[in-house]
Design an enzyme around this catalytic site. Sequence first.
Site, PDB file in Angstrom:
ATOM      1  N   GLU A 175      46.604  39.446  56.269  1.00  0.00           N
ATOM      2  CA  GLU A 175      46.340  39.798  54.860  1.00  0.00           C
ATOM      3  C   GLU A 175      47.466  40.631  54.279  1.00  0.00           C
ATOM      4  OE1 GLU A 175      42.343  41.438  55.015  1.00  0.00           O
ATOM      5  OE2 GLU A 175      41.502  39.435  54.821  1.00  0.00           O
ATOM      6  N   GLU A 183      39.541  33.436  58.834  1.00  0.00           N
ATOM      7  CA  GLU A 183      38.449  34.415  58.730  1.00  0.00           C
ATOM      8  C   GLU A 183      37.473  33.926  57.683  1.00  0.00           C
ATOM      9  OE1 GLU A 183      39.262  38.572  58.110  1.00  0.00           O
ATOM     10  OE2 GLU A 183      41.070  38.485  59.332  1.00  0.00           O
TER      11      GLU A 183
HETATM   12  C1  BG6 Z   1      39.386  41.055  56.613  1.00  0.00           C
HETATM   13  C2  BG6 Z   1      40.137  41.749  57.738  1.00  0.00           C
HETATM   14  O1  BG6 Z   1      39.852  41.493  55.412  1.00  0.00           O
HETATM   15  O2  BG6 Z   1      38.029  41.285  56.510  1.00  0.00           O
HETATM   16  C3  BG6 Z   1      39.284  42.047  58.955  1.00  0.00           C
HETATM   17  O3  BG6 Z   1      41.252  40.995  58.114  1.00  0.00           O
HETATM   18  C4  BG6 Z   1      37.950  42.581  58.504  1.00  0.00           C
HETATM   19  O4  BG6 Z   1      39.995  42.938  59.787  1.00  0.00           O
HETATM   20  C5  BG6 Z   1      37.254  41.524  57.669  1.00  0.00           C
HETATM   21  O5  BG6 Z   1      37.140  43.024  59.532  1.00  0.00           O
HETATM   22  C6  BG6 Z   1      35.867  41.898  57.193  1.00  0.00           C
HETATM   23  O6  BG6 Z   1      35.901  43.110  56.525  1.00  0.00           O
HETATM   24  P1  BG6 Z   1      34.982  44.340  56.956  1.00  0.00           P
HETATM   25  O7  BG6 Z   1      35.465  45.462  56.155  1.00  0.00           O
HETATM   26  O8  BG6 Z   1      33.600  43.927  56.628  1.00  0.00           O
HETATM   27  O9  BG6 Z   1      35.188  44.517  58.413  1.00  0.00           O
END
Ligand code: BG6
Length: 484
Positions: free
Chosen positions: A188, A382
């Site tokens: 990101e 993701e």
């Molecule tokens: C992404 C990141 O933005 O979102 C991850 O790359 C992160 O590291 C994921 O865990 C989900 O976000 P969060 O804040 O719910 O863990």
Amino acid sequence: MSFPEGFLWGGAVAANQIEGAWREGGKGWSVADVATYKPDADVRDYKTHVSVSSDSIKRAMEESDCTYYPKRRGIDFYHRYKEDLALFAEMGFKVFRLSIAWTRLYPTGEEEEPNKEGLDFYENIFKEMRRLGIEPLVTLSHYEMPLLLSLKYNGWTDGRVIDCFVRFCQTCFKHYGQYVKYWLNFNEVDSIIRHSFITAGIIPDRCGEKSELSCCYQALHHQFVAAALVTKMCHELISGSKMGCMLTKLMTYPRTCAPEDVAATQKKNLENMFYSDVMVFGEYPKMILRDLEKRGINISMEPGDLEILKEGTVDFVSFSYYMSMTESVDPNAERTPGNTVLGVKNPYLESSEWGWQIDPVGLRISLIELYDRYKKPLFIVENGIGSKDILEPDGTVHDAYRIDYFRKHFQEMEKAIDDGVELMGYTSWAPIDLISASTNQMSKRYGFIYVDQDDLGGGSLKRIKKDSFYWYRKVIETNGKDMS
Ligand code: BG6
């Protein structure tokens, strides 16, 4: 309609959110080790929530306890990786995305030689994955740079960090090239604007005359140069290797069809894709440079930087996708949180318990938009939903909402593939419960596998299969044909 043969199904994690063992194996301090658990923080204001100061870092470094520093303990993957990989293999994973903690290999970031214990740790993981038939997808930088580089150079604002990173990557390519074909440079990369410390080690009170925002763009430029250098190096050192960039796909729609809303939305979406533009096209978009100039932000570039960007473009485009939002010029429009952003609420969408708006169709729109723009293979690295799962007394976890979330997203992926989008694979975030990046909570659970640990570190750490575990296994087994 179907997923292509050889489609890479799997899951994704980051070292700092799972490994724990923050003081084992010769590991040095990373920026993640000073990230605090703040249960009362207003999730609508991530900027304040994740902000640091020289003082807060000093206090954190004096504290050896992990209770309020959850990333120090993670979910103990460091000691349990065999068990966890076996569970992923049981689900039929074709690919597993993980990151290499820079501070396990170079504890301060500036050593001449890598730390052998750190090197062995990842080598053992890759060997185990090979044994299980799981392809690694490795992120080189995922919110875990050496804290000492942050303190000494104010992170990536200083160009000397480029050399440190290149040395780290060279070590990774030389040692792990025989196991790893797919790489990602910066997780990101666009997130530097939203949380400059965890992405780039920038401590705002050390920016001096410059604004924090100017420091961010300077650091970003250094990351672009570093990304291009290591992409080229990866191709030279590992034959057949593929390097991808990684973007937070923040899909934004106009709140209304009023032209002002549409124009504001266009600006937001162009800004979001500027980062991958640089890494795919090998140059800065002219309109972004003009915009920075108008805002008085001046990026200083070394001679040769622009040529480096041209020579190190990526092979594929990867991205995270969780939610969408809308944009409006109306200052009173109701706002709602998303992935470290605040957007305008969309009345057509439902939200997760953290307020992130669930939008499977937005994933299809993103796939089509990115493929049309870049004409490069795409990889969803993701996607998932954070929720407060309930462990029943009989040891089961019924997470029908998670199955529903994934099913709807997979159906939209299928449609995009049918429209001609070249999609290499999909890694859910995260296949196993872990520490949240933004809130440092354990109770924000993403996994197919439940981990018995609470927000303050209590629990047995036992791994428990949720209903979604069996569902995802079936999806992978049938290559997406059976999503019932
Ligand atoms: C992404 C990141 O933005 O979102 C991850 O790359 C992160 O590291 C994921 O865990 C989900 O976000 P969060 O804040 O719910 O863990």
